[in-house]
Design a protein around this motif. Sequence first.
Motif, PDB file in Angstrom:
ATOM      1  N   ALA A 218     -25.597   7.142  28.079  1.00 45.89           N
ATOM      2  CA  ALA A 218     -26.348   9.115  27.033  1.00 45.89           C
ATOM      3  C   ALA A 218     -27.988   8.922  26.730  1.00 45.89           C
ATOM      4  N   LEU A 250     -18.348   8.777  25.063  1.00 44.31           N
ATOM      5  CA  LEU A 250     -19.760   9.929  26.036  1.00 44.31           C
ATOM      6  C   LEU A 250     -19.245  10.835  24.964  1.00 44.31           C
ATOM      7  N   GLU A 255     -22.331  13.898  24.747  1.00 43.32           N
ATOM      8  CA  GLU A 255     -22.180  14.079  26.891  1.00 43.32           C
ATOM      9  C   GLU A 255     -21.175  14.402  27.011  1.00 43.32           C
TER      10      GLU A 255
END
Length: 681
Positions: A218, A250, A255
């Motif tokens: 990340a 994530l 992300e």
Amino acid sequence: MSTPVHDDPLSRERAHLAASRSALRAMREDVETLDISDVTANWVNAAVLERQIEDRIKALADLSETPLFFGRLDYLHAPGAERAEGAEGERFYVGRRHVHDADGDPMVIDWRAPVSQPFYRASKNDPLDVSLRRRFGYTGGDLTAYEDEHLSDPAEAATTSKLLQQEIERPRVGPMRDIVATIQPEQDEIVRAGLSGSVCVQGGPGTGKTAVGLHRVAYLLYAHRERLARTGTLVIGPNRSFLHYIEQVLPALGELTVRQATVEDLVGHVEVRGTDEAATAVVKGDARMAEVLRRALYAHVSPPAEGIVVVRGSRRWRVAAYELEEIVRELLARDIRYGAAREALPQRIAHLVLVQMERAGEAPDDRVQNAVARNTAVKAAVKEIWPPVDPAKLVLRLLSDADFLAEHAAGVLSADEQKAVLWVKPARSVKSAKWSPADAVLIDEATDLVERTHSLGHVVLDEAQDLSPMQYRAVGRRCTTGSATVLGDLAQGTTPWATRSWAEALGHLGKGEAVVEELTAGFRVPTDVIAYASRLLPHIAPGLTPVASIRENPGFFDVRTTPAGTAGVLAACDELLSREGSVGLIAADARVPELAAALDAAGVGYVGPGEETTHATRLTLVPASLAKGLEYDYVVLDEPRAVVDGEPDERTGLRRLYVALTRAVSGLIVTHATELPPQLG
């Protein structure tokens, strides 16, 4: 008399949280209402832009149960002192993603931003220009507490954060959580290490190595987004259950573009339907097999028996055999793939013909050279000298043909090793063959010898200690021009081919220059549990530093002798299910069917590893072979002796037991009717 809101710090922080959520909602609405009809030249551009907008909308999702920010930094610069990132008197709220108001002023700063770094690194000894660090406590998504550290006040003694401890020990149900609020200084150094260098993290149970690796991805995507958008990132885990367990970390950090896969996914050129005995898999996984494959492949290249004649119109152009030999020698000496050299060969032959044409007064151009390269005589010569090779067929022949294997394994594999890898019953074709996982890795190696594997910008390899040298090579091919984060624990190696040292593993990966970091502070496993499990370390990983738990709460731990059968195990599960949090019942694989039947008969709901637990069903029945990487608030470990005996050798069995013993975050009950392994004392 009630305290006015403006005088109540908790109320002010709640108001900022509400305002930040409103601002995030406005940011999302701004993206949702974008009109791209006038900014796209064609439907392809429109589709790409629409996908980017969809990803942005997903990244701006407000997860109600996830705190939008978890800390605050107040910067204070003393007169004449060197100025730091924050301006004097500035205040920053640190959270999972950046949030700004209608004027563009930040309301929450992304934890990955440089200005947020002191939240993890500042201390009384080195306050990094921070006057106050505030941590927030949440119940669900509601801000319910805060805790202050006056880092620049010499009169205030350093104390252990109660909120930090509570967050580490907080019961969990469902997939793995991010640790962004609890990252420690030594973990932060690894997370923020540069993209250009590779890092190997040796970490015992509960040291947070998996979470550190995911947060490193990340961070790298934040710091090098454009570059990694072009080159790609990949997280490699040991199995599907593990990937399902970590898959929400994530996205919780905003992300969404990181691909996750197992090594088996990477090398899936053929359908895997077979298995190997341990001794066979060890030989197939040995790095020496790469040399056997290389020899077998290049044995297909043969010196030209005679020259060739190229006819163009009324002219004939001859290329002598010795000239062809010279081209072949030059191509073999170059470090290029078999397929690339094969494609270059007709062009080299055509170049010799063009030289003759020029000497004869002609003026050929590139079109003429390409035409000569496609000439029937040239194509026939290339097929004879440098024939095409199918990687799967090459491996099929090596494993089926004893003479072919002996020819190319001479001096590399012993006679016994050659016998171990040969199929007892040779397969007739690639499709009918019962390929094993190790065979698939060999085919991937052969495929790379023929044609270079695409390289990514960054690869995270978790539970890396269990990979064979050939599997390391397969992963290394995916990051030859990029970097890697390697995560693992030598003490948890439970395959017959488990790596003996990180230096050896990194060499096979092609990242021998990687920095090896060791995490020894245990945040997840209780003191009594890790101390008990560490009794096995002298027998499974001599010289490895035991994990030292920093938990103030020693946790719940009990070893119980129970009658044969399942009643004692079910009673332990029932006891732990009366507490808050998730429960894992870990048992030798052979014991799982019996335990599943007993749970069904008792009406106790449970799921398997990789399946989502809920507040109604908090028990997971876990075969010991799938326990690695998973964590539960409480664990019942059934019959340690059976876990050890379920493996092909004692050391592997004891390592499997070490893994099973260290899956608990808050408490462990060990139940046994048979005698415990003597290594547990």
